[in-house]
Design an enzyme around this catalytic site. Structure first.
Site, PDB file in Angstrom:
ATOM      1  N   ARG A 150      -7.783  -0.593  -6.769  1.00 56.13           N
ATOM      2  CA  ARG A 150      -8.081   0.524  -5.854  1.00 56.13           C
ATOM      3  C   ARG A 150      -8.230   1.785  -6.716  1.00 56.13           C
ATOM      4  NH1 ARG A 150      -4.410   1.174  -0.624  1.00 56.13           N
ATOM      5  NH2 ARG A 150      -6.285   2.221   0.130  1.00 56.13           N
ATOM      6  N   ASN A 178      -5.270  12.398   0.242  1.00 57.39           N
ATOM      7  CA  ASN A 178      -4.381  11.559   1.057  1.00 57.39           C
ATOM      8  C   ASN A 178      -5.251  10.849   2.090  1.00 57.39           C
ATOM      9  OD1 ASN A 178      -1.691  10.620   1.708  1.00 57.39           O
ATOM     10  ND2 ASN A 178      -1.827  11.822   3.586  1.00 57.39           N
ATOM     11  N   LYS A 179      -4.634  10.036   2.902  1.00 56.17           N
ATOM     12  CA  LYS A 179      -5.352   9.222   3.887  1.00 56.17           C
ATOM     13  C   LYS A 179      -6.376  10.028   4.672  1.00 56.17           C
ATOM     14  CE  LYS A 179      -5.151   5.748   4.411  1.00 56.17           C
ATOM     15  NZ  LYS A 179      -6.125   4.836   3.771  1.00 56.17           N
ATOM     16  N   ASP A 201      -1.939  10.629  -2.372  1.00 53.82           N
ATOM     17  CA  ASP A 201      -2.367   9.573  -3.294  1.00 53.82           C
ATOM     18  C   ASP A 201      -2.663  10.125  -4.678  1.00 53.82           C
ATOM     19  OD1 ASP A 201      -3.004   8.437  -0.483  1.00 53.82           O
ATOM     20  OD2 ASP A 201      -2.878   6.762  -1.881  1.00 53.82           O
ATOM     21  N   ARG A 222       0.865  -1.185   0.000  1.00 52.34           N
ATOM     22  CA  ARG A 222       0.000   0.000   0.000  1.00 52.34           C
ATOM     23  C   ARG A 222       0.899   1.232   0.000  1.00 52.34           C
ATOM     24  NH1 ARG A 222       2.269   1.958   3.765  1.00 52.34           N
ATOM     25  NH2 ARG A 222       0.775   3.646   3.663  1.00 52.34           N
ATOM     26  N   GLY A 223       0.245   2.399  -0.152  1.00 51.04           N
ATOM     27  CA  GLY A 223       1.019   3.625  -0.355  1.00 51.04           C
ATOM     28  C   GLY A 223       1.125   3.836  -1.857  1.00 51.04           C
ATOM     29  N   ALA A 224       0.797   5.064  -2.303  1.00 50.09           N
ATOM     30  CA  ALA A 224       0.630   5.298  -3.738  1.00 50.09           C
ATOM     31  C   ALA A 224       1.817   4.833  -4.602  1.00 50.09           C
ATOM     32  CB  ALA A 224       0.308   6.778  -3.969  1.00 50.09           C
ATOM     33  N   GLN A 279      -2.138   2.799   9.936  1.00 49.65           N
ATOM     34  CA  GLN A 279      -0.861   2.839   9.203  1.00 49.65           C
ATOM     35  C   GLN A 279       0.195   3.635   9.963  1.00 49.65           C
ATOM     36  OE1 GLN A 279      -3.841   3.139   7.821  1.00 49.65           O
ATOM     37  NE2 GLN A 279      -3.904   2.485   5.695  1.00 49.65           N
TER      38      GLN A 279
HETATM   39  O1  MRU Z   1      -4.627   3.190   2.164  1.00 46.05           O
HETATM   40  P1  MRU Z   1      -3.144   3.383   2.060  1.00 46.05           P
HETATM   41  O2  MRU Z   1      -2.403   2.840   3.238  1.00 46.05           O
HETATM   42  O3  MRU Z   1      -2.596   2.907   0.737  1.00 46.05           O
HETATM   43  O4  MRU Z   1      -2.966   4.969   2.081  1.00 46.05           O
HETATM   44  C1  MRU Z   1      -1.677   5.500   1.939  1.00 46.05           C
HETATM   45  C2  MRU Z   1      -1.604   6.968   2.052  1.00 46.05           C
HETATM   46  O5  MRU Z   1      -2.587   7.657   2.176  1.00 46.05           O
HETATM   47  C3  MRU Z   1      -0.239   7.584   1.907  1.00 46.05           C
HETATM   48  O6  MRU Z   1      -0.129   8.744   2.675  1.00 46.05           O
HETATM   49  C4  MRU Z   1      -0.009   7.969   0.434  1.00 46.05           C
HETATM   50  O7  MRU Z   1      -0.277   6.875  -0.401  1.00 46.05           O
HETATM   51  C5  MRU Z   1       1.373   8.440   0.197  1.00 46.05           C
HETATM   52  S1  MRU Z   1       2.548   7.130   0.291  1.00 46.05           S
HETATM   53  C6  MRU Z   1       4.070   7.747  -0.105  1.00 46.05           C
END
Ligand code: MRU
Length: 366
Positions: free
Chosen positions: A107, A267-268, A257, A64-66, A216
């Protein structure tokens, strides 16, 4: 070790103590990735060797994470196309569309996923048009996926380098979610700034929001910062306002994201609230992201699709029932922070300050 660089452009003094994901062996190989759903209790590397396993790993947040999702999807294209390498060019081309759609459906919010899949598809089409046989195209696509991974790693290092200049020694940074090495193919985005500042000899400490519902921040950000010897304190999301109020935060650095042309940033979930707190307390709010997270097709936040995840993530948070059975739940995974709350973007190409509509285009060369 102030100032130096290692062979891969990362600040000397920072070494990733784990491998988030990597491709092992040739086109017959597989992706070895840390299953992030098990952290911090268990550090287990899983083998992902089919398209469906990769899709499930992305959906379930094992990866996970963009930026990491983008890298995983690029390798996913290779996994998905491998069974079709014996076909003719037309069959391979048709399979490429199907595999790309399957991954793109994993996603909706992180644009890096679509960016990587499109880049792989474009490369595949080019090579087929040049007359290469599908088996050779597959080998070249693995090279392309590896290139996407390596580029992400150097972009993370560049983000770290640019961002570290914004932190003074003694700075205390608040971050939300995880935008570190676990979320990228390199040293992270938001956390790259912290790693690079620390590697340059600055004393930096971090407050990590726990980041409900999937934690996270509490599970992942604290884990990786602790492994790298960074001073980190986890706070409940609802403690952030009082920590700001006590004057303990010097700046906020978060990842993203998807960033629209005007600077609106997905973002999250919870990031928007943090941005508002930062504004009220006159604390700079920085968003760290590589070029692949900016979406030239999104004019503003309203164009960014927001993922809604299973109500069970909230009903059974922390593995226990946390609401009465069958409770109605609204569980958006992301929110959009309006550009006016962002002090600056920290990108691999440099720092972008307002006016964003003009400067994003200028710096990213759109
Ligand atoms: O749902 P996730 O854990 O994939 O969400 C991740 C985030 O929101 C991160 O802050 C974002 O992807 C940046 S990662 C460098």
């Amino acid at each position: 070790m102030a100032g130096g660089k290692d062979g891969k452009g990362r600040p000397a003094g920072w070494r990733n103590p784990f491998s988030t994901l990597e491709w092992r062996r040739g086109t017959g190989g597989y992706v070895a990735m840390i299953d992030q759903t098990l952290l911090p209790a268990t550090q287990k590397v899983i083998r992902v060797d089919t398209l469906e396993k990769m899709r499930e790993s992305i959906r379930a947040l094992r990866v996970r994470g963009a930026p990491a999702i983008g890298v995983a999807a690029a390798y996913g294209m290779v996994l998905g196309l491998r069974p079709h390498a014996g076909k003719g060019a037309r069959g391979f081309l048709a399979a490429m569309e199907r595999v790309a759609d399957r991954l793109a459906g994993a996603r909706p919010t992180a644009v890096n996923l679509f960016w990587a899949v499109d880049r792989m598809k474009g490369k595949g089409k080019d090579l087929l048009a040049k007359g290469l046989q599908p088996r050779d195209v597959l080998a070249r696509l693995l090279e392309e996926a590896r290139a996407i991974h390596a580029e992400d790693s150097s972009q993370c290092a560049a983000i770290g380098k640019h961002g570290a200049r914004l932190l003074r020694s003694g700075s205390c940074v608040l971050t939300h979610c995880n935008a570190g090495a676990l979320a990228t193919g390199g040293m992270g985005t938001a956390l790259a700034v912290i790693y690079a500042a620390a590697a340059a000899g600055k004393k930096v400490s971090v407050f990590a929001d726990e980041t409900r519902p999937l934690l996270q921040g509490a599970r992942l950000t604290s884990w990786e910062l602790q492994k790298s010897g960074i001073d980190v304190t986890v706070i409940c999301d609802n403690a952030a306002a009082s920590v700001f109020g006590e004057g303990k935060i010097d700046c906020v650095v978060v990842g993203a994201d998807r960033i629209a042309r005007n600077g609106d940033t997905a973002n999250k979930i919870g990031t928007y609230g943090v941005a508002q707190l930062a504004r009220v307390h006159r604390v700079p709010f920085y968003v760290a992201a590589p070029g692949s997270t900016f979406d030239p097709l999104a004019r503003g936040g309203a164009d960014i699709p927001i993922e809604n995840r299973s109500p069970d993530e909230v009903r059974q948070g922390l593995g226990k029932m946390t609401t009465p059975r069958g409770m109605k739940v609204h569980n958006p995974a992301f929110d959009v922070t309006p550009a006016r709350l962002v002090t600056a973007f920290i990108t691999d190409k440099g720092i972008i300050r307002p006016p964003f509509r003009k400067n994003i285009q200028l710096v990213l060369g759109w």
